[in-house]
Structure formats: C-alpha cells, structure tokens
Motif scaffolding. Structure first.
Motif, mmCIF file in Angstrom:
data_model
loop_
_atom_site.group_PDB
_atom_site.id
_atom_site.type_symbol
_atom_site.label_atom_id
_atom_site.label_comp_id
_atom_site.label_asym_id
_atom_site.label_seq_id
_atom_site.Cartn_x
_atom_site.Cartn_y
_atom_site.Cartn_z
ATOM 1 N N UNK A 63 110.007 37.889 -25.664
ATOM 2 C CA UNK A 63 109.987 36.462 -25.323
ATOM 3 C C UNK A 63 109.663 36.304 -23.835
ATOM 4 N N UNK A 64 108.981 35.226 -23.509
ATOM 5 C CA UNK A 64 108.668 34.928 -22.105
ATOM 6 C C UNK A 64 109.212 33.534 -21.762
ATOM 7 N N UNK A 65 109.749 33.425 -20.564
ATOM 8 C CA UNK A 65 110.289 32.146 -20.096
ATOM 9 C C UNK A 65 109.128 31.265 -19.644
ATOM 10 N N UNK A 66 109.045 30.046 -20.229
ATOM 11 C CA UNK A 66 107.870 29.206 -19.998
ATOM 12 C C UNK A 66 108.236 27.723 -19.953
ATOM 13 N N UNK A 67 107.282 26.950 -19.409
ATOM 14 C CA UNK A 67 107.399 25.498 -19.446
ATOM 15 C C UNK A 67 106.962 24.984 -20.821
ATOM 16 N N UNK A 68 107.682 23.970 -21.316
ATOM 17 C CA UNK A 68 107.299 23.327 -22.569
ATOM 18 C C UNK A 68 107.441 21.818 -22.421
ATOM 19 N N UNK A 69 106.442 21.082 -22.909
ATOM 20 C CA UNK A 69 106.468 19.625 -22.847
ATOM 21 C C UNK A 69 107.250 19.072 -24.024
ATOM 22 N N UNK A 70 108.066 18.053 -23.750
ATOM 23 C CA UNK A 70 108.846 17.429 -24.813
ATOM 24 C C UNK A 70 109.013 15.946 -24.559
ATOM 25 N N UNK A 71 109.752 15.292 -25.446
ATOM 26 C CA UNK A 71 109.957 13.844 -25.321
ATOM 27 C C UNK A 71 110.705 13.493 -24.040
ATOM 28 N N UNK A 72 111.514 14.413 -23.551
ATOM 29 C CA UNK A 72 112.312 14.147 -22.342
ATOM 30 C C UNK A 72 111.686 14.756 -21.091
ATOM 31 N N UNK A 73 110.417 15.129 -21.166
ATOM 32 C CA UNK A 73 109.752 15.703 -20.005
ATOM 33 C C UNK A 73 109.476 17.182 -20.212
ATOM 34 N N UNK A 74 109.559 17.934 -19.151
ATOM 35 C CA UNK A 74 109.237 19.357 -19.192
ATOM 36 C C UNK A 74 110.505 20.182 -19.025
ATOM 37 N N UNK A 75 110.684 21.119 -19.932
ATOM 38 C CA UNK A 75 111.835 22.013 -19.871
ATOM 39 C C UNK A 75 111.347 23.452 -19.924
ATOM 40 N N UNK A 76 112.187 24.367 -19.513
ATOM 41 C CA UNK A 76 111.844 25.789 -19.554
ATOM 42 C C UNK A 76 112.588 26.443 -20.724
ATOM 43 N N UNK A 77 111.857 27.214 -21.517
ATOM 44 C CA UNK A 77 112.414 27.813 -22.723
ATOM 45 C C UNK A 77 111.917 29.246 -22.876
#
Length: 242
Positions: free
Chosen positions: A59-73
């Motif tokens: 797994x790699x830690x990355x930015x993801x776009x969502x309804x509440x903005x950008x989170x890291x997952x």
C-alpha cells in the motif's frame, strides 16, 4: 426481488448437491491432511512460508479526492492526481509490486492437488514474518510496523509516497467431501465448484420489481433441484464406470 433470493436458491442447490454426494461412500475420500510441499519465498524481502500460498500486499500513502475535500489514505493502486490542486501530488506509480506465489507441489495422500483447489478453497491469513533475512538495502528503507514493514520515519505520521507492506499465507481447510481424484490429481467435486460459483454470483444479485420474487421462486427452486439431481446422476455414472 427480496434481497439475495436468487443467491439463496443457488445456495440451496449447492447444499442439495453436497448432501447427495456426501451420502455416498467413496473409496476416493482423502485420509491424511494436505501437504504444502516446498517453502514459498519472497526473495526480495527474505520472507518465507510453508503454507500453500504466499502473498505480498503493498500500500502507498496518497491523496484522494472526496466529498469533504482531499484526504490522505493507504491505497494499493496509484491514485491519479493530475487534476488535483498544487500540494496534492501523488507518485505516478507504486514502486513495489504486489505478488502471489502458489504451491506447485502440494499433495494429498501422496497425489498432487490441482491449483484450482488452492485458489478456490484456500483461506488467506495475515502473518508476521521473521525479518532476520531482510537485505541490507531494504533494511535501510523499511522498519517493522505492525505485522509487516513500513517506510515512514514516523509510523504515526506517514507522508505521501510512504509504503506499507504485509504478507499473507494461504491455509487449506479440511478437504473432505470437497475434492476427488480425477486424472491422478485431487480436483474440486462438482458440489464444491457449484458452491464457489454460487458465492461469486451472490455478490451480484439483481433486484427485480416487487412481486416478481414470488413468481420466480418456484423456478429457482426447481432449478436447484435439477442441479442436485444432475450431480447425483453424474456421481452414480462415474462410480459405475470405475
């Protein structure tokens, strides 16, 4: 259609088929536990298991776009960040690949086990390897984290691009009533194959308009009974042929 009604009917078919097969005594029933054969190795990290399969999960830690903005997952595949605003760039690829190794010499009562048996009946379980053989170049980049390894300097504060690696090994449940000897190899019985197919279909049940479930239920049950009868007939014909 009521949720999962079609899947339930297919499951009933598999149960009926299993009962029909298990009701008959057979000289082909396995007696001893299955043996995995040679150890499987992830040579990149010096990880090994004596079970029936080995899997490296990355797994790699990355930015993801969502309804509440950008989170890291944590995510197994690279997330395209080409449309993200500045400061939210992800690496274009995961630098380590996920891999699976399957036992090529698994046996039961001294006879080989077909690969499809492992892939269908095997159960993946996370395990903590012994990292004493971790190559020096990787030991400089990774440290133990949970049951695996991580590249973050501070595991509580990972940064985008950090990696997290875990390993799973494949265990086999009891194979009694689920396999039979065909062409010198232990292969899935028709009942076990039908159960696997039912489980796969159950995740894609289609809803029908209200009332249609009662109209279709007799047909589904009839189909289930037909499948069970076909399996029983096939087994009897095979026994007579032997």
């Amino acid at each position: 259609m009521k949720p999962h009604l079609a899947a339930a009917a297919l499951s009933l078919a598999a149960v009926l088929m299993t009962g029909a097969v298990s009701a008959q005594a057979t000289a082909d029933e396995p007696m001893d536990p299955p043996r995995a054969g040679k150890a499987l190795r992830d040579r990149d990290f010096g990880v090994a298991t004596r079970q029936f399969g080995l899997e490296r999960q990355v797994e790699m830690y990355q930015w993801r776009a969502g309804a509440d903005g950008y989170t890291r997952v944590w995510h197994t595949a690279p997330i395209d960040s080409s449309s993200f605003p500045a400061g939210h760039e992800n690496p274009k690829r995961v630098p380590l690949e996920q891999r699976r190794w399957w036992s090529q010499d698994a046996t039961l009562d001294g006879r080989p086990i077909d690969l499809q048996v492992l892939q269908t009946l095997g159960q993946w379980r996370v395990f903590r390897p012994n990292f004493s053989r971790l190559p020096a170049n990787l030991a400089a980049s990774f440290q133990p984290e949970g049951d695996g390894l991580g590249s973050a300097e501070n595991p509580l504060d990972p940064q985008v691009g950090d990696l997290r690696i875990q390993w799973r090994e494949l265990h086999l449940p009891s194979l009694e009533g689920k396999v039979e000897l065909r062409d010198g190899r232990w292969q899935l019985t028709p009942a076990a194959a039908a159960q696997a197919l039912t489980a796969a279909r159950a995740s894609a049940v289609v809803e029908l308009p209200p009332g249609q479930d009662r109209k279709l239920l007799p047909w589904l049950l009839a189909g289930a009974a037909a499948l069970a009868l076909a399996a029983l007939t096939w087994r009897r014909m095979r026994r007579r042929a032997h």
